[in-house]
Enzyme design. Sequence first.
Site, PDB file in Angstrom:
ATOM      1  N   GLU A 254       0.817  -1.219   0.000  1.00 39.75           N
ATOM      2  CA  GLU A 254       0.000   0.000   0.000  1.00 39.75           C
ATOM      3  C   GLU A 254       0.853   1.273   0.000  1.00 39.75           C
ATOM      4  OE1 GLU A 254      -3.628  -0.381   2.364  1.00 39.75           O
ATOM      5  OE2 GLU A 254      -3.186   1.623   3.130  1.00 39.75           O
ATOM      6  N   ASP A 255       1.977   1.242   0.693  1.00 34.82           N
ATOM      7  CA  ASP A 255       2.705   2.491   0.963  1.00 34.82           C
ATOM      8  C   ASP A 255       4.097   2.591   0.346  1.00 34.82           C
ATOM      9  OD1 ASP A 255       0.554   3.281   2.473  1.00 34.82           O
ATOM     10  OD2 ASP A 255       1.406   2.656   4.374  1.00 34.82           O
TER      11      ASP A 255
HETATM   12  P1  NDP Z   1      -5.599   8.862   7.400  1.00 33.61           P
HETATM   13  O1  NDP Z   1      -6.033   7.607   6.723  1.00 33.61           O
HETATM   14  O2  NDP Z   1      -5.052   9.952   6.571  1.00 33.61           O
HETATM   15  O3  NDP Z   1      -4.587   8.528   8.592  1.00 33.61           O
HETATM   16  C1  NDP Z   1      -4.768   7.416   9.406  1.00 33.61           C
HETATM   17  C2  NDP Z   1      -3.804   6.338   8.975  1.00 33.61           C
HETATM   18  O4  NDP Z   1      -2.474   6.853   9.059  1.00 33.61           O
HETATM   19  C3  NDP Z   1      -3.831   5.143   9.883  1.00 33.61           C
HETATM   20  O5  NDP Z   1      -4.799   4.222   9.447  1.00 33.61           O
HETATM   21  C4  NDP Z   1      -2.406   4.606   9.776  1.00 33.61           C
HETATM   22  O6  NDP Z   1      -2.392   3.750   8.642  1.00 33.61           O
HETATM   23  C5  NDP Z   1      -1.567   5.846   9.447  1.00 33.61           C
HETATM   24  N1  NDP Z   1      -0.785   6.433  10.554  1.00 33.61           N
HETATM   25  C6  NDP Z   1       0.465   6.951  10.430  1.00 33.61           C
HETATM   26  N2  NDP Z   1       0.889   7.490  11.568  1.00 33.61           N
HETATM   27  C7  NDP Z   1      -0.090   7.292  12.466  1.00 33.61           C
HETATM   28  C8  NDP Z   1      -0.215   7.622  13.851  1.00 33.61           C
HETATM   29  N3  NDP Z   1       0.753   8.251  14.523  1.00 33.61           N
HETATM   30  N4  NDP Z   1      -1.354   7.294  14.497  1.00 33.61           N
HETATM   31  C9  NDP Z   1      -2.338   6.643  13.836  1.00 33.61           C
HETATM   32  N5  NDP Z   1      -2.287   6.298  12.520  1.00 33.61           N
HETATM   33  C10 NDP Z   1      -1.159   6.624  11.830  1.00 33.61           C
HETATM   34  O7  NDP Z   1      -6.713   9.516   8.255  1.00 33.61           O
HETATM   35  P2  NDP Z   1      -8.203   9.291   8.257  1.00 33.61           P
HETATM   36  O8  NDP Z   1      -8.541   7.924   8.659  1.00 33.61           O
HETATM   37  O9  NDP Z   1      -8.734  10.392   9.063  1.00 33.61           O
HETATM   38  O10 NDP Z   1      -8.575   9.385   6.685  1.00 33.61           O
HETATM   39  C11 NDP Z   1      -8.870  10.464   6.001  1.00 33.61           C
HETATM   40  C12 NDP Z   1     -10.366  10.673   6.126  1.00 33.61           C
HETATM   41  O11 NDP Z   1     -10.536  11.636   7.143  1.00 33.61           O
HETATM   42  C13 NDP Z   1     -11.010  11.141   4.892  1.00 33.61           C
HETATM   43  O12 NDP Z   1     -12.061  10.268   4.539  1.00 33.61           O
HETATM   44  C14 NDP Z   1     -11.530  12.547   5.250  1.00 33.61           C
HETATM   45  O13 NDP Z   1     -12.857  12.710   4.837  1.00 33.61           O
HETATM   46  C15 NDP Z   1     -11.475  12.591   6.742  1.00 33.61           C
HETATM   47  N6  NDP Z   1     -10.989  13.851   7.279  1.00 33.61           N
HETATM   48  C16 NDP Z   1     -11.538  14.281   8.434  1.00 33.61           C
HETATM   49  C17 NDP Z   1     -11.133  15.470   8.996  1.00 33.61           C
HETATM   50  C18 NDP Z   1     -11.746  15.908  10.275  1.00 33.61           C
HETATM   51  O14 NDP Z   1     -11.263  16.850  10.873  1.00 33.61           O
HETATM   52  N7  NDP Z   1     -12.802  15.259  10.752  1.00 33.61           N
HETATM   53  C19 NDP Z   1     -10.098  16.291   8.377  1.00 33.61           C
HETATM   54  C20 NDP Z   1      -9.528  15.702   7.196  1.00 33.61           C
HETATM   55  C21 NDP Z   1      -9.977  14.527   6.686  1.00 33.61           C
HETATM   56  P3  NDP Z   1      -1.302   2.566   8.419  1.00 33.61           P
HETATM   57  O15 NDP Z   1      -1.641   1.434   9.317  1.00 33.61           O
HETATM   58  O16 NDP Z   1      -1.515   2.229   6.963  1.00 33.61           O
HETATM   59  O17 NDP Z   1       0.019   3.201   8.707  1.00 33.61           O
END
Ligand code: NDP
Length: 176
Positions: free
Chosen positions: A63-64
């Site tokens: 994925e990354d």
């Molecule tokens: P992301 O998917 O962007 O980030 C979460 C992912 O980042 C985790 O699943 C993990 O995936 C990885 N990750 C890396 N570092 C960390 C860490 N320190 N702690 C936890 N996870 C980490 O975020 P969202 O799930 O929020 O996805 C984006 C969604 O959020 C969009 O659908 C958008 O609509 C919404 N959004 C909401 C906002 C709000 O303020 N409510 C603002 C902006 C967006 P892995 O296991 O793959 O590393």
Amino acid sequence: MVNLDLLLQTAEYAAKKHRDQRRKDPEQTPYINHPLGVTRLLTSAGITHLPTLQAALLHDTVEDTDTTVSEVCTVFGLEVATIVKECTDDTTLPKAERKRRQILAAPTVSLEAKRVKLADKLYNLRDLLRTLPLGWTDERKLEYFAWAKKVTDGCQGACPPLEDQLKQLYQEVLGV
Ligand code: NDP
Ligand code: ZN
């Protein structure tokens, strides 16, 4: 007895693949800490099945990074590659659609992939509780918890020790 040589070879391979990446926490922790921690959650839950532990180490490589499922298959075999594939989002899709599909797919994946997914979500939720990523609000954290619960609810029965830890977190943070 787990083949430690193969497990460490897999960890080294994942570390090379993620070498330029950092987590989203303000400290910018090296990314490899996450797959290592996910794997450790599985071993501490009593999982000793080597392909599951290898897939946990590799679960974010496709994925990354530039890694492909077929490369994982060539290097580590079909069983590992299949679990990794089940844990990989289609990155050509918009974020919201990817998140919707994870919820739908969770009950349909293999037992091994469900275990990796449970450990992955537990690690990320604990990471979010430790420190919020830069730019994140409490509201976004709560949205993430609510979404993660929908995914892990689809993995029920795959690994009770991890499910118990998740249940406690959801109760503390979401009150459900
Ligand atoms: P992301 O998917 O962007 O980030 C979460 C992912 O980042 C985790 O699943 C993990 O995936 C990885 N990750 C890396 N570092 C960390 C860490 N320190 N702690 C936890 N996870 C980490 O975020 P969202 O799930 O929020 O996805 C984006 C969604 O959020 C969009 O659908 C958008 O609509 C919404 N959004 C909401 C906002 C709000 O303020 N409510 C603002 C902006 C967006 P892995 O296991 O793959 O590393
Ligand atoms: Zn992950």
